[in-house]
Scaffold this motif. Structure first.
Motif, short mmCIF file in Angstrom:
data_model
loop_
_atom_site.label_atom_id
_atom_site.label_comp_id
_atom_site.label_asym_id
_atom_site.label_seq_id
_atom_site.Cartn_x
_atom_site.Cartn_y
_atom_site.Cartn_z
N GLU A 29 0.84 -1.20 0.00
CA GLU A 29 0.00 0.00 0.00
C GLU A 29 0.87 1.25 0.00
O GLU A 29 0.54 2.25 -0.62
CB GLU A 29 -0.94 0.00 1.21
N SER A 30 2.00 1.19 0.70
CA SER A 30 2.91 2.32 0.81
C SER A 30 4.34 1.81 0.95
O SER A 30 4.57 0.81 1.64
CB SER A 30 2.55 3.16 2.03
N GLU A 78 3.19 0.08 -5.89
CA GLU A 78 1.87 0.06 -5.26
C GLU A 78 1.19 -1.26 -5.57
O GLU A 78 1.47 -1.89 -6.60
CB GLU A 78 1.02 1.22 -5.78
#
Length: 112
Positions: A29-30, A78
């Motif tokens: 996600e990050s 991502e």
């Protein structure tokens, strides 16, 4: 496993030497999720940038460190970037492989 690692580069395509660096694509996600994971494992790393495999203009973060005297480079994408296979324009073969594909390659090479 939580970052969906894919092997890429010389180790995957069979051109690696004994001490070639290991290149992995990770999907999170990050990028901070991966960095926090590594920090919690007491792994010291350097951060740089790499070109995006989809040819996007913005580079992606790359985390590099030494592990058992081998260079490791984690290119951080991502989770949405995981869609679609990446194939070499030269060979037509996949340029990255998940753990199951790597296991299959190992089994295939051991039976030759």
């Amino acid at each position: 496993a939580q970052f969906a690692p894919y092997l890429t580069g010389a180790v995957l395509n069979g051109t690696a030497g004994e001490h070639s660096d290991i290149h992995l694509h990770l999907f999170a996600e990050s990028p901070k999720d991966v960095e926090i994971f590594l920090l919690n494992k007491n792994i010291h790393f350097d951060v740089s940038e790499s070109a995006h495999f989809k040819g996007r203009s913005e580079p992606v973060e790359t985390v590099s460190f030494m592990w058992r005297n081998e260079g490791i480079h984690l290119v951080l994408y991502e989770t949405d970037d995981l869609r679609g296979a990446v194939k070499s324009s030269v060979t037509g073969r996949p340029e990255r492989a998940d753990i199951e594909a790597v296991r299959a390659l190992i089994i295939e090479s051991s039976t030759k």
